[in-house]
Design an enzyme around this catalytic site. Structure first.
Site, mmCIF file in Angstrom:
data_model
loop_
_atom_site.group_PDB
_atom_site.id
_atom_site.type_symbol
_atom_site.label_atom_id
_atom_site.label_comp_id
_atom_site.label_asym_id
_atom_site.label_seq_id
_atom_site.Cartn_x
_atom_site.Cartn_y
_atom_site.Cartn_z
ATOM 1 N N GLY A 7 -46.487 40.293 -14.744
ATOM 2 C CA GLY A 7 -47.925 40.023 -14.707
ATOM 3 C C GLY A 7 -48.553 40.248 -16.081
ATOM 4 N N HIS A 51 -38.364 45.136 -18.356
ATOM 5 C CA HIS A 51 -38.680 46.076 -17.276
ATOM 6 C C HIS A 51 -37.398 46.578 -16.626
ATOM 7 C CE1 HIS A 51 -42.705 44.226 -17.542
ATOM 8 N NE2 HIS A 51 -43.143 45.344 -16.981
ATOM 9 N N LYS A 96 -37.454 45.500 -10.734
ATOM 10 C CA LYS A 96 -38.606 44.572 -10.739
ATOM 11 C C LYS A 96 -38.209 43.227 -10.140
ATOM 12 C CE LYS A 96 -42.494 42.922 -13.500
ATOM 13 N NZ LYS A 96 -43.418 43.246 -12.395
HETATM 14 N N1 LIG Z 1 -51.009 45.997 -12.660
HETATM 15 C C1 LIG Z 1 -50.360 47.075 -13.120
HETATM 16 O O1 LIG Z 1 -50.843 47.825 -14.001
HETATM 17 C C2 LIG Z 1 -49.024 47.393 -12.551
HETATM 18 C C3 LIG Z 1 -48.516 46.607 -11.578
HETATM 19 N N2 LIG Z 1 -47.345 46.920 -10.953
HETATM 20 C C4 LIG Z 1 -46.981 46.065 -9.836
HETATM 21 O O2 LIG Z 1 -47.160 46.815 -8.642
HETATM 22 C C5 LIG Z 1 -46.249 46.360 -7.645
HETATM 23 C C6 LIG Z 1 -45.465 47.549 -7.084
HETATM 24 O O3 LIG Z 1 -44.661 48.098 -8.098
HETATM 25 P P1 LIG Z 1 -43.805 49.420 -7.829
HETATM 26 O O4 LIG Z 1 -44.682 50.543 -7.411
HETATM 27 O O5 LIG Z 1 -42.934 49.577 -9.012
HETATM 28 O O6 LIG Z 1 -42.926 48.933 -6.579
HETATM 29 P P2 LIG Z 1 -42.273 49.814 -5.405
HETATM 30 O O7 LIG Z 1 -41.294 48.911 -4.736
HETATM 31 O O8 LIG Z 1 -41.808 51.126 -5.930
HETATM 32 O O9 LIG Z 1 -43.494 50.109 -4.418
HETATM 33 C C7 LIG Z 1 -44.102 49.121 -3.650
HETATM 34 C C8 LIG Z 1 -44.651 49.772 -2.405
HETATM 35 O O10 LIG Z 1 -45.375 48.794 -1.645
HETATM 36 C C9 LIG Z 1 -44.816 48.751 -0.321
HETATM 37 N N3 LIG Z 1 -44.858 47.377 0.203
HETATM 38 C C10 LIG Z 1 -44.290 46.296 -0.334
HETATM 39 N N4 LIG Z 1 -44.500 45.220 0.450
HETATM 40 C C11 LIG Z 1 -45.217 45.657 1.506
HETATM 41 C C12 LIG Z 1 -45.742 45.023 2.668
HETATM 42 N N5 LIG Z 1 -45.565 43.720 2.883
HETATM 43 N N6 LIG Z 1 -46.407 45.777 3.557
HETATM 44 C C13 LIG Z 1 -46.596 47.097 3.349
HETATM 45 N N7 LIG Z 1 -46.118 47.757 2.262
HETATM 46 C C14 LIG Z 1 -45.447 47.039 1.353
HETATM 47 C C15 LIG Z 1 -43.381 49.185 -0.488
HETATM 48 O O11 LIG Z 1 -42.849 49.581 0.751
HETATM 49 P P3 LIG Z 1 -41.297 49.271 1.053
HETATM 50 O O12 LIG Z 1 -40.537 50.185 0.160
HETATM 51 O O13 LIG Z 1 -41.175 49.589 2.519
HETATM 52 O O14 LIG Z 1 -41.074 47.827 0.726
HETATM 53 C C16 LIG Z 1 -43.528 50.312 -1.503
HETATM 54 O O15 LIG Z 1 -43.949 51.503 -0.919
HETATM 55 C C17 LIG Z 1 -45.399 45.292 -8.322
HETATM 56 O O16 LIG Z 1 -45.945 44.013 -8.047
HETATM 57 C C18 LIG Z 1 -45.548 45.613 -9.810
HETATM 58 O O17 LIG Z 1 -45.322 44.521 -10.647
HETATM 59 C C19 LIG Z 1 -46.622 48.011 -11.307
HETATM 60 C C20 LIG Z 1 -47.059 48.824 -12.303
HETATM 61 C C21 LIG Z 1 -48.302 48.588 -13.011
HETATM 62 O O1 LIG Z 2 -43.226 46.154 -12.034
HETATM 63 C C1 LIG Z 2 -43.570 46.964 -12.936
HETATM 64 O O2 LIG Z 2 -43.004 48.038 -13.113
HETATM 65 C C2 LIG Z 2 -44.725 46.601 -13.778
HETATM 66 N N1 LIG Z 2 -45.405 45.565 -13.446
HETATM 67 C C3 LIG Z 2 -46.546 45.038 -14.100
HETATM 68 C C4 LIG Z 2 -46.224 43.672 -14.660
HETATM 69 O O3 LIG Z 2 -45.650 42.840 -13.929
HETATM 70 O O4 LIG Z 2 -46.559 43.410 -15.814
HETATM 71 C C5 LIG Z 2 -47.129 46.012 -15.097
HETATM 72 C C6 LIG Z 2 -46.146 46.853 -15.833
HETATM 73 O O5 LIG Z 2 -45.582 46.109 -16.853
HETATM 74 C C7 LIG Z 2 -45.110 47.467 -14.909
#
Ligand SMILES: NC(=O)C1=CN([C@@H]2O[C@H](COP(=O)(O)OP(=O)(O)OC[C@H]3O[C@@H](n4cnc5c(N)ncnc54)[C@H](OP(=O)(O)O)[C@@H]3O)[C@@H](O)[C@H]2O)C=CC1
Ligand SMILES: O=C(O)C1=N[C@H](C(=O)O)C[C@H](O)C1
Length: 267
Positions: free
Chosen positions: A166, A156, A160
């Protein structure tokens, strides 16, 4: 269906806003960021690259829940748990894509799902990865008696924060299910120094981080003189956002409880 996007300015949040705007049957009820965020008051569509859509980013989650049907949540574990409790109180759909949960965190989500929330939680919301999990489970079952070692490698982007991903854990669970064992009893999540030979039956994990890689996963079945590799590579975060919206629409018609993407996709 009116959907609230948490972390609306994040990598996934911006993709969720884009996909909601292009999907019939769903509308953006609110775009949430935390208190003090520099994007509060900004238009969520502008942040997502769509131009103005008239929904301004706010930090006030609770007031918008009365007019919402579901929450799309790709944020951080502690926040997702607190939101699951709110979703339970309001009887809402809560799609959790956040990763990096501990066993205790998972128990808190399960409790919220048992108290009125319709939760879909998955380490990966894409069709491709969930199909891969089906194939991994099948291969692990078929090869169980033949001494194939299972290793799961993931790469990744440099931002990350959790490891293994996950998705890697989801694939590990699928391999363990195929072998009819508990992943916790077999997983080797790190190796360093003089490790000794590989324990029989281990499911190993290897984590790479760098650059802008959206998400690559390989499950390797390594036998004597041959190797099978099952691979998924993500080219666009829209695959996760589309899966999350599909999950929300599906969960709207379900009883409260905890569901996976394999439930949503019926695979
Ligand atoms: N299940 C799936 O298919 C996928 C899962 N993911 C997961 O999604 C999550 C987010 O990934 P990603 O979008 O890349 O991360 P980013 O850091 O780009 O975005 C996370 C967002 O959540 C906000 N946030 C984080 N903590 C808090 C909190 N305590 N209270 C309020 N807002 C909060 C952040 O705000 P701030 O910037 O202010 O911290 C930010 O806007 C990760 O856990 C990732 O692994 C990602 C892609 C696919
Ligand atoms: O953090 C990410 O970007 C992603 N998180 C998820 C993971 O932890 O597997 C899903 C995807 O791989 C992208």
């Amino acid at each position: 269906m009116r959907l609230v996007v948490l972390g609306a300015a994040g990598r996934m949040g911006r993709n969720l806003v884009r996909i909601i705007e292009e999907t019939p049957g769903v509308t953006l009820a609110a775009a949430i960021e935390r208190k003090g965020s520099s994007v509060l008051g900004h238009d969520a569509g502008e942040l997502a690259g769509l131009g103005e859509i008239g929904t301004l980013v706010t930090d006030a989650l609770e007031p918008v829940l009365a007019d919402a049907d579901g929450i799309l949540d790709f944020t951080a574990p502690a926040y997702s748990i607190s939101v699951a409790e709110l979703a339970a109180q309001h009887g809402l759909v809560h799609v959790i894509g956040t990763t990096g949960f501990s066993a205790q965190d998972d128990a808190a989500v399960a409790k919220a799902a048992a108290s009125g929330a319709r939760v879909v939680k998955s380490g990966n919301m894409s069709l491709g990865v969930n199909m891969l999990a089906v194939l991994v489970e099948r291969a692990a079952r078929a090869l169980a008696a033949d001494g194939f070692d299972i290793e799961i490698a993931e790469m990744h982007h440099r931002h990350k924060v959790d490891a293994p991903s996950g998705t890697a854990l989801l694939l590990g669970e699928a391999a363990a299910a195929g072998r009819e064992i508990a992943l916790a009893d077999a997983s080797v999540r790190a190796r360093d120094g003089h490790t000794g030979p590989r324990p029989a039956g281990a499911i190993g994990f290897a984590t790479l981080r760098g650059g802008s890689v959206i998400g690559d996963h390989s499950v390797i079945f390594a036998g004597e003189g041959e190797r099978i590799e099952l691979v998924h590579r993500a080219d666009d975060r829209a695959i996760y956002a589309r899966g999350a919206v599909k999950a929300a629409l599906w969960a709207g018609g379900q009883a409260p409880g905890l569901y996976s993407m394999r439930d949503v996709l019926s695979i």
